[in-house]
Structures are given as C-alpha cells and as structure tokens.
Enzyme design. Structure first.
Site, PDB file in Angstrom:
ATOM      1  CG  ASP A  37      44.200  25.719 -25.445  1.00  0.00           C
ATOM      2  OD1 ASP A  37      43.744  25.496 -26.583  1.00  0.00           O
ATOM      3  OD2 ASP A  37      43.521  25.633 -24.401  1.00  0.00           O
TER       4      ASP A  37
ATOM      5  CG  ASP B 167      41.894  24.536 -30.404  1.00  0.00           C
ATOM      6  OD1 ASP B 167      42.076  23.321 -30.172  1.00  0.00           O
ATOM      7  OD2 ASP B 167      41.052  25.221 -29.788  1.00  0.00           O
ATOM      8  CD  GLU B 168      44.238  20.984 -26.720  1.00  0.00           C
ATOM      9  OE1 GLU B 168      44.896  21.226 -25.671  1.00  0.00           O
ATOM     10  OE2 GLU B 168      43.094  20.479 -26.700  1.00  0.00           O
TER      11      GLU B 168
END
Length: 378
Positions: free
Chosen positions: A12, A107-108
């Site tokens: 993350d 973003d993860e």
C-alpha cells in the site's frame, strides 16, 4: 503445500497522490498537502500527506471541511495522468517478483509470492526488497503486510505506516484477531462498526463469540465473511485476472438537489455515460445500482438484477429512475447521485450462452388460469 504455507504480501503506497506532489515539488515537503476536488464545487479529499492527517484530515472528507480543519494546508486538484504513470512503474516492480499480482487500485496490490523464485526463505525480506526497489525507481515509500491470507496481509499493511512492514504468521493470527478492534477489520466500515458496537461487539474476540446464523441474520452474506475472517480463515486466491467487475459514474452537486424531476434527469444522464462505457468495452450488465448521498452525508444504495443483459442507456436509465424512487431522494436534499452497472458479461460469452439449454419458466396457480404465479418471490 498447505493453506498456512502461503506467502501473501499486500503493498500500500503511503499517501500516494500527496507523496507524488511532494516528490515533484520539494517546496511542498513537510507541508500539509491535500489532494482533492475544489471546495467550491463540493469536492472531496482523495488523499493527504501525513502532515495534513495530524490536523484530522482524511480521504473521502469534504474539501470544505478539510479547509476548516487545516486552513494552512496546500490544496491541489491533482493530476491523474501523472499518478497513473507512476503507478505503472510500481506495477513493473511487482512483476519482477511474481506473476500473481492482484491490483486493487492505483496505489495498492496483493502479491502471492509463495512460488516466487526470489522468495528464498523469508517473505518478510522479500517485502523489504520490494519496498527498496519501489523507492529506488520512484522515490516514494510504501507499507507492506505479510501473512498467509489476503485479509491478514491487508490489515497488517495499515498497522505500521508509513514505510513499515508488519508480519502476521499463522501462530500469531488468532491472538492478533481476537484483540483487534472491529473498526480495524478490513471490510467493516464505519457504519457496520457502529452497529457492532451497539451490539457490544468491540473486539475480534466479541465477534468470534457470535455464531454463524446470528451474524448472517444481522449482516446477511457479509456476516458469513466476518465469521470466517475472525477465525483467520480467508481462502480467496490472489486473482491476477484484472477484469472490471462494474462500470459507474457519479456526480456531486454544487448545491443540494431538492427537485425530484431534476434528480431523474441527472440519473438518466449518468446512465447514458455508463451505457457508453459498457459499449466501448463490449460488455453488457445484468444489474444496476443507484447511489444517493443525502445532504447529511448519509449514503444509501439500491440495486436491481435481471436476466437479460443490456448496454442500452435508456433501459439502464429507466431502471435507475425506478431505483431512485425507492430512496428518500426528494424528501431529503441530495448531495450526490451515482449509477453503476454490475454482473457483467461479454458479448462473446453472451453468444455462447445462447446456445446452451435453458430451464423454461411457467406462471401458474393450482385450480385457476390467472397468468400469475403463486410461487413466492425469491
């Protein structure tokens, strides 16, 4: 190899959009940076730097409230093209270590490194190596969670931010879960956590004391999920398929809407946008969902499923208008409206299904020819 032998990493990125802005503009480093829609257009915060979080700002908060909490903040509308380009570089790093990458968002992602040739003996060291490689390529930090299933890895990645690595091995999982506050469980949102606390369920051990039927009666299908995750059971594989499961559009209004007629017009416009997305991707939907956020920020959704797939804007619009009528929109001022399509099927798959045998359905009641079925609705 057994279930507990799996090695799952959840990566993350830390305050991703804000971190990119601080990286690209050194003058912003150390300042409370807030990325999101403009306050005058009733925008919301996409993400914010850790300096801004110290003032109580968080994602999904109204930008206007963020300004009140942090008037000295640097507010940026953001650049999605730039963030997407950085995200692609990060994904390239993931694929250096495994082909089993499930991207959750820009973003993860989950990585199953069980069979990675680079694993060696330690998934923890591999997670640290991934962190270093991402930083080398992007000058950005990320946090990592390592465990034997997706749920635990996801929870772990949020426990030691920023730039931390948290490991939950099998022999620590049950103790960890029993002492975890319910609001920290991934999949339990603010409203559900509040309901659980009203039932005197505050920690994992309290949730674990609930039997399966009780949880299902209170929370439906989600109750079954809660029952198993609190016992450390989550056998979902890391799915690299990457297929879109839904298409949707929503809009936040500069001023609250109170006119039901205007709401229906906006709903139909959103439905047409969803229709164009479906047609572009050559898929049809078998469910439609309407999202309504009232002026008090309470949010409701209404959904309808159907057998015959569609990508027609007028049809989706009519369904969406019907679903809107099942809410309090009009009786309560509305801040946001959204329409989404789900249960997607490709046109090629649809053609294949046409050639399969189907079970015919007949409407009847015993003793009468009414044309209506006495079978209860499912």
């Amino acid at each position: 190899m057994g279930y507990f032998d799996r090695k799952i990493i959840h990566i993350d990125m830390d305050a991703f959009f804000a971190a990119v802005e601080q990286r690209d503009n050194p003058a912003l480093r150390g300042l409370p940076v807030i990325v999101g829609g403009p306050a005058e257009k009733r925008g919301v915060v996409s993400t914010c730097s850790y300096e801004a979080r110290a003032f109580g700002v968080h994602s999904a908060m109204a930008t206007a409230r963020a300004k009140r909490l942090c008037p000295q903040g640097v507010f940026i509308s953001g650049n999605m093209e730039k963030y997407a380009a950085v995200s692609r570089k990060i994904r390239e790093v993931f694929y250096q270590y495994t082909d089993l990458v499930e991207v959750l968002s820009i973003d993860e992602a989950f990585l199953d490194v069980t069979a990675s040739p680079k694993l060696g003996r330690s998934a923890t060291r591999l997670a640290q190596e991934i962190q270093r490689e991402i930083f080398r390529r992007t000058c950005l930090t990320c946090s990592a969670g390592v465990s034997y299933n997706k749920f635990l890895a996801k929870v772990a990645s949020g426990l030691n931010k920023p730039a931390g690595v948290t490991v939950i091995p099998p022999d620590r999982a049950i103790d960890f879960l029993e002492n975890l506050p319910v609001e920290k469980f991934y999949g339990i949102g603010r409203a559900t956590a509040s309901r659980l606390k009203n039932m005197n369920i505050r920690y994992g051990r309290d949730l674990k004391a609930m039997d399966l039927n009780m949880l299902k009666s209170h929370f439906g299908k989600n109750g079954e999920f809660y029952y198993y995750i609190v016992r450390g059971i989550d056998d979902r594989p890391v799915d690299p398929g990457g297929e879109r499961k839904s298409f949707g559009r929503e809009t936040t209004f500069p001023q609250d809407l109170t006119d039901p007629g205007k709401m229906r017009i906006f709903i139909r416009k959103l439905a047409l946008k969803v229709s164009r997305m479906l047609q572009k991707e050559k898929v049809r939907c078998r469910s439609v969902t309407v999202k309504v956020k009232y002026s008090d920020f309470n949010t409701v959704t209404r959904s309808m499923s159907f057998h015959s797939p569609t990508d027609d804007g007028d049809e989706i619009g009519s369904i969406a208008v019907e679903l809107l009528g099942r809410t309090e929109a009009g009786n309560k001022p509305v801040r946001l409206l959204g329409v989404s399509s789900g249960n997607l099927i490709s046109r090629s798959e649809e053609e294949l299904n046409k050639n399969r045998p189907v079970q015919l359905e007949f409407d009847f009641v015993y003793g009468e020819k009414t044309g209506k079925s006495s079978t209860p609705e499912k």
